[in-house]
Design a protein around this motif. Structure first.
Motif, PDB file in Angstrom:
ATOM      1  N   UNK A   1       8.211  11.669 -13.217  1.00  0.00           N
ATOM      2  CA  UNK A   1       7.192  12.689 -13.025  1.00  0.00           C
ATOM      3  C   UNK A   1       6.533  12.585 -11.663  1.00  0.00           C
ATOM      4  N   UNK A   2       5.227  12.749 -11.632  1.00  0.00           N
ATOM      5  CA  UNK A   2       4.467  12.665 -10.383  1.00  0.00           C
ATOM      6  C   UNK A   2       4.194  11.199 -10.042  1.00  0.00           C
ATOM      7  N   UNK A   3       4.678  10.750  -8.921  1.00  0.00           N
ATOM      8  CA  UNK A   3       4.451   9.374  -8.462  1.00  0.00           C
ATOM      9  C   UNK A   3       3.515   9.445  -7.262  1.00  0.00           C
ATOM     10  N   UNK A   4       2.231   9.163  -7.483  1.00  0.00           N
ATOM     11  CA  UNK A   4       1.217   9.311  -6.428  1.00  0.00           C
ATOM     12  C   UNK A   4       0.998   8.028  -5.643  1.00  0.00           C
ATOM     13  N   UNK A   5       1.390   6.883  -6.194  1.00  0.00           N
ATOM     14  CA  UNK A   5       1.072   5.608  -5.547  1.00  0.00           C
ATOM     15  C   UNK A   5       2.075   5.298  -4.442  1.00  0.00           C
ATOM     16  N   UNK A   6       1.612   4.538  -3.471  1.00  0.00           N
ATOM     17  CA  UNK A   6       2.487   4.121  -2.371  1.00  0.00           C
ATOM     18  C   UNK A   6       1.879   2.882  -1.718  1.00  0.00           C
ATOM     19  N   UNK A   7       2.533   2.358  -0.720  1.00  0.00           N
ATOM     20  CA  UNK A   7       2.017   1.226   0.053  1.00  0.00           C
ATOM     21  C   UNK A   7       1.686   1.698   1.461  1.00  0.00           C
ATOM     22  N   UNK A   8       1.162   0.784   2.281  1.00  0.00           N
ATOM     23  CA  UNK A   8       0.794   1.160   3.653  1.00  0.00           C
ATOM     24  C   UNK A   8       2.020   1.562   4.455  1.00  0.00           C
ATOM     25  N   UNK A   9       3.171   0.985   4.099  1.00  0.00           N
ATOM     26  CA  UNK A   9       4.414   1.320   4.808  1.00  0.00           C
ATOM     27  C   UNK A   9       5.329   2.208   3.978  1.00  0.00           C
ATOM     28  N   UNK A  10       4.863   2.581   2.750  1.00  0.00           N
ATOM     29  CA  UNK A  10       5.666   3.352   1.802  1.00  0.00           C
ATOM     30  C   UNK A  10       7.004   2.658   1.545  1.00  0.00           C
TER      31      UNK A  10
END
Length: 515
Positions: free
Chosen positions: A141-150
């Motif tokens: 589904x919707x994946x909103x999270x990430x890291x500083x470098x993705x």
């Protein structure tokens, strides 16, 4: 309000009716928490249609809220428990788990992964779907999270289930909250920054707050941090991932592998801990990242257990209580007046208005922690001072009221005995007592008057009741009022000398006696 249905293949059976006189489970409790698998515990007697039809892991079960037309629980039957009381009555208890539990039915495989969080979720769900039945499938589904470098660099393990790997590799390292969403019969797994939204419906004393308890957990604090970066490949060809060392900050931190927070150490002592950043390969960057983390660290986790009435069910509130939503919580006695978030909810389907809510995951910084402690201490001192002052004022007020009552009794006796010569002196003493009473009343704090829609000196509900009472007027020679008209005629026959107005005197007495 709730309809409970079990499903075995194509056969559906209603085991709990939403109608007042319909079929009922003996008990039914739904428990929900953020990033936890929902649960439903139920019990029933032999005469319930569920008897003999429940198969662990195979039988599906749904709980429909017929007011909102939404499913508050969807899942499957787990383990059964039976019991019999001293009357010979058999009760069957079953635990059920929500659909998120399907992710425990598959194992992941050992794999080195480099890529974005969304790519990792997609990889894990695809592998899960390849191992389980169709009704247990999840789509990304919707994946909103990430890291500083993705970018993530992790190892998946064949020893862990899909749920355990999502919890560790996504929620534990990147953050986010899980949500199951269904559209057109397709089940999606979302990983959102936050589930829910801010609401305006208040939870406050004298409205819908029944009980509240507070707990503070500072056990996760780190006052001495050891930052760790990427793995350093070992020269030993037989070395495994687990035996390989990680990048540290010693070379750029005067030989020390850790960073201290002196103010936290002064408050809590040395509490060591480590944080790992797999994507950091340079010592300087690792030092900077570690310093930023410990500087922004939240030190204490506040949680509240609240029992509240869900007035949405009877149309008195615009919002119901859903996990993830935030509500203003107001309790002046405990010094709480802030927007708090529901992280857990327990619903009794037989008494849905009594919601048990868990508010929390509200972290405090060191300044917040110390400020709350100081505020609590000041609050105790202020309350003690207020209580002492009010006790003194109330004592003086009671004495003045006693004096007024004494003078009223004197005036009554003079009127009864028709000793009119002493009446002016009695009235003068009464006026002095009234003045003293007014002075005492001036010392009492002034509150706003209540209205039918807002609390004040009394609750708004009591104001509505008060407005319904009959208003009485003073008596005349022809109509009854606060006294009978016969008594009014007798009083008027008394000949008064001096400048005394009996009607005015009577009005004053009536006001005093009704206060």
């Amino acid at each position: 309000m709730y309809k409970v249905t079990i499903i075995n293949g194509d056969a559906e059976t209603v085991i709990h009716s939403p109608h007042a006189n319909g079929l009922k489970l003996e008990t039914g409790t739904i428990k929900k928490e953020v990033n936890k698998i929902d649960s439903f515990n139920m019990s029933f007697f032999l005469n319930n249609p569920a008897y003999g039809k429940l198969k662990p892991f195979k039988t599906l079960i749904n709980v429909l809220n017929t007011k909102t037309l939404e499913y508050e629980f969807e899942g499957r039957i787990l383990n059964p428990n039976g019991s019999m009381d001293d009357d010979g009555l058999h009760v069957y208890n079953y635990e059920c788990e929500g659909e998120l539990g399907y992710l425990h039915d598959s194992q992941q495989k050992h794999l080195e992964f480099r890529g974005t969080p969304k790519e990792l979720v997609t990889l894990m769900l695809n592998y899960h779907n390849s191992q389980v039945e169709d009704y247990k499938h999840f789509e990304v589904g919707n994946i909103e999270v990430t890291t500083s470098t993705d970018n993530l660099y992790v190892y998946l393990s064949a020893e862990s289930t899909t749920f355990e790997e999502i919890d560790d590799k996504i929620l534990g390292r990147v953050g986010g909250e899980l949500r199951i969403r269904k559209e057109n019969g397709v089940r999606y797994l979302d990983v959102l920054e936050r589930v829910g939204e801010d609401k305006q419906t208040e939870i406050r004393i004298a409205k819908n707050l029944r009980s509240i308890s507070q707990s503070v957990d500072p056990t996760e604090i780190i006052t001495r941090l050891t930052p760790l970066g990427t793995r350093i490949e070992s020269e030993d060809e037989g070395a495994t991932d687990a035996s390989e060392a990680r990048l540290t900050i010693e070379s750029v931190n005067n030989g020390l592998p850790y960073i201290d927070r002196p103010d936290l150490i002064a408050e809590f002592g040395i509490q060591g801990g480590s944080i790992t950043w797999d994507d950091i390969t340079l010592p300087n960057r690792l030092l900077t990242t570690g310093q930023n983390w410990i500087n922004k660290q939240k030190i204490a986790l506040y949680q509240y257990e609240i029992s509240a009435l869900d007035l949405f069910l009877i149309g008195l509130d615009m919002d119901n209580f859903d996990v993830g939503n935030s509500h203003p919580v107001i309790n002046p006695i405990m010094g709480i007046d802030e927007l708090l978030r529901i992280i857990g909810k327990t619903t009794d389907i037989n008494n849905p208005q009594d919601a048990s809510l868990k508010f929390g995951d509200k972290f405090k910084t060191l300044n917040d922690y110390q400020a709350d402690s100081n505020k609590s201490a000041r609050k105790v001192v202020e309350l003690e001072s207020i209580v002492n002052t009010q006790s003194s004022r109330i004592g003086g007020l009671l004495q003045q009221i006693n004096n007024v009552n004494t003078e009223i009794g004197n005036v009554k006796n003079i009127i009864i005995d028709a000793d009119l010569e002493e009446l002016p002196n009695a009235i003068s003493a009464l006026e002095q007592a009234i003045n003293n009473l007014n002075d005492a009343l001036d010392g009492i704090p002034i509150y706003d008057l209540a209205t039918p829609t807002s609390d004040g000196l009394m609750a708004s509900a009591d104001k509505v009741k008060l407005d319904g009472l009959q208003n009485y007027s003073l008596a005349t020679e022809f109509t009854n009022g606060l006294m009978t008209m016969t008594d009014k005629q007798k009083l008027n026959r008394i000949t008064v000398t001096g400048n005394i107005d009996l009607d005015d005197l009577l009005a004053r007495l009536v006001v005093l006696e009704t206060q």
